[in-house]
Design an enzyme around this catalytic site. Structure first.
Site, short mmCIF file in Angstrom:
data_model
loop_
_atom_site.label_atom_id
_atom_site.label_comp_id
_atom_site.label_asym_id
_atom_site.label_seq_id
_atom_site.Cartn_x
_atom_site.Cartn_y
_atom_site.Cartn_z
N HIS A 4 -3.43 -14.78 17.37
CA HIS A 4 -4.70 -13.55 17.66
C HIS A 4 -5.86 -13.55 16.22
O HIS A 4 -4.87 -14.62 15.44
CB HIS A 4 -3.74 -12.15 17.37
CG HIS A 4 -2.99 -12.10 15.99
ND1 HIS A 4 -1.53 -12.74 15.74
CD2 HIS A 4 -3.06 -11.41 14.87
CE1 HIS A 4 -0.85 -12.27 14.66
NE2 HIS A 4 -1.80 -11.52 14.23
N ARG B 158 -1.99 -19.37 8.38
CA ARG B 158 -3.58 -19.24 9.14
C ARG B 158 -3.65 -20.72 9.36
O ARG B 158 -3.00 -21.31 9.30
CB ARG B 158 -4.14 -19.21 7.91
CG ARG B 158 -4.41 -17.40 7.25
CD ARG B 158 -5.55 -17.42 6.45
NE ARG B 158 -5.31 -16.92 5.02
CZ ARG B 158 -4.57 -16.17 3.91
NH1 ARG B 158 -4.38 -17.71 3.87
NH2 ARG B 158 -4.42 -15.38 3.76
ZN ZN Z 1 -0.88 -10.59 12.62
#
Ligand code: ZN
Length: 395
Positions: free
Chosen positions: A248, A268
């Site tokens: 997301h 990430r």
């Molecule tokens: Zn998040």
């Protein structure tokens, strides 16, 4: 009105299966009906509770609830909307996150009022654990057992406001099992977003379209992010549930009220090759991300809850948290205060719009947009009047 005087320190703790307020798993629409009926039943009680508008205290003088002082975090993608939209005094620079209700070591909020004023929420959780006992619970747990339990299990939720002036990294969070093993016993991170504001044309990334690690990796290495990511439009009032393992990213021009597990573990995948003021890129966590992504999960859907009618609307209920939107109009609450029944160890409450008054155990307090507080389990009932909107959650 019920008497709370006889509650002892060995009052039971509610279990996961306890009902939430007066409503539980209904849709927003049916919850609304039930809540209105409930309000009917509580009419005499409610009007009794809201008569004294002359005795309204400022929140600093409240004794029954825990108001929290937010903690602000600078982020490469942050902006100034926490100051301009929410009226907070924030540090200089790009401010991305307001940790509004948190006992996490990376941002442990200080209590702003009452007998626990000046203490960190994590301290209150451990040292005043009896506050978080709801008399409605079925099991009996001694004060000692409870204190021990709170030493081992930290305050489970974290409520944030996110100002995404620029887009956030494309990321994924682990579940409890993965985080416990690889992140020093941390909780995993399940989160959900109530969209407070979105510029016209804004989008958001929820979920990914590949079916295997190999396919994902191949497209990622080719930089074909548009083929991987599920990007959809969004508007204020939308709601998204993001389970662990879901890729997301919140994009620029969006403000979000996030309710999540008390965890700060983010993996990430891609950060758009951005650099900070010192010219440094933020680290990526490709290996952990690939181990964490749930390739079998369906793409999450947007909820467009109908929040137009006053009352309590269920937004999400899962094993980790239950989240509601409470909407009140001045006209409606002039006649009757809206009563919320608490059957949980605690409720987290954030005023996201408007202002009004709230009564807890005979004490009436003024509240307004930007206020965040905890209703301890010992407080079994809250009544609200005014024109305002709140997000309410409990474990
Ligand atoms: Zn998040």
């Amino acid at each position: 009105m019920k008497s709370f005087e006889n509650q002892t320190e060995t009052s039971p703790i509610p279990t996961q299966s306890q009902t939430a307020f007066a409503v539980q798993t209904q849709t927003a629409a049916s919850a609304q009906t039930k809540t209105q009926n409930q309000t009917e039943q509580d009419r005499s009680q409610a009007s009794e509770m809201v008569t004294d508008r002359t005795n309204v205290k400022p929140k600093e003088q409240a004794n029954e609830l825990l108001f929290l002082t937010p903690i602000f975090h600078e982020k490469i993608w942050g902006g100034r909307d926490l100051e301009t939209n929410f009226g907070y005094t924030v540090p200089d620079g790009p401010v991305g996150e307001c940790w509004a209700i948190s006992a996490h070591p990376n941002g442990d909020c200080i209590i702003a009022n009452g007998p626990y004023k000046g203490m960190r929420l994590s301290e209150v959780w451990k040292k005043a654990s009896q506050l978080f006992v709801n008399p409605q619970g079925a099991e009996s747990v001694s004060t000692e057992e409870l204190a021990l339990q709170h030493q081992k299990e930290p305050f489970p939720l974290l409520v944030k406001i996110i100002d995404a002036h620029e887009k956030l990294s494309i990321q994924v969070h682990p579940d409890d099992a993965y985080a416990a093993k690889h992140e020093n016993g941390s909780l995993g991170k399940r989160e959900c977003w109530y969209i407070l504001a979105a510029e016209p044309g804004s989008t958001i990334i929820v979920g990914q379209k590949t079916h295997s690690k190999e396919e994902f990796q191949r497209l990622m290495e080719a930089g074909a992010w548009h083929e991987i990511l599920n990007e959809i439009p969004l508007a204020a009032g939308d709601f998204f549930q993001i389970d662990p393992g879901t890729v997301h990213a919140i994009k620029g021009g969006t403000m979000v009220l996030e309710t999540q597990q008390s965890s700060d573990v983010t993996y990430r995948l891609y950060d758009y090759d951005r650099v900070d003021a010192e010219g440094k890129k933020r680290p990526l966590h490709i290996q952990q991300s690939l181990e964490t992504i749930d390739f079998a999960a369906p793409i999450p859907t947007t909820a467009h809850p109908d929040l137009s009618k006053p009352g309590l609307h269920l937004l999400e209920k899962n094993e980790t948290y239950t989240v509601y939107h409470l909407s009140l109009s001045e006209a409606d609450s002039e006649k009757n205060a809206f009563v919320v029944h608490n059957e949980h160890p605690f409720l987290c409450l954030s005023v996201i719009e408007g202002e009004g008054i709230m009564t807890a155990k005979e004490e009436t307090v003024a509240i307004k947009k930007g206020d965040h507080f905890i209703c301890p389990g010992l407080v079994e009932e809250l009544s609200f009047s005014g024109a305002m909107q709140l997000i309410i959650s409990h474990p």
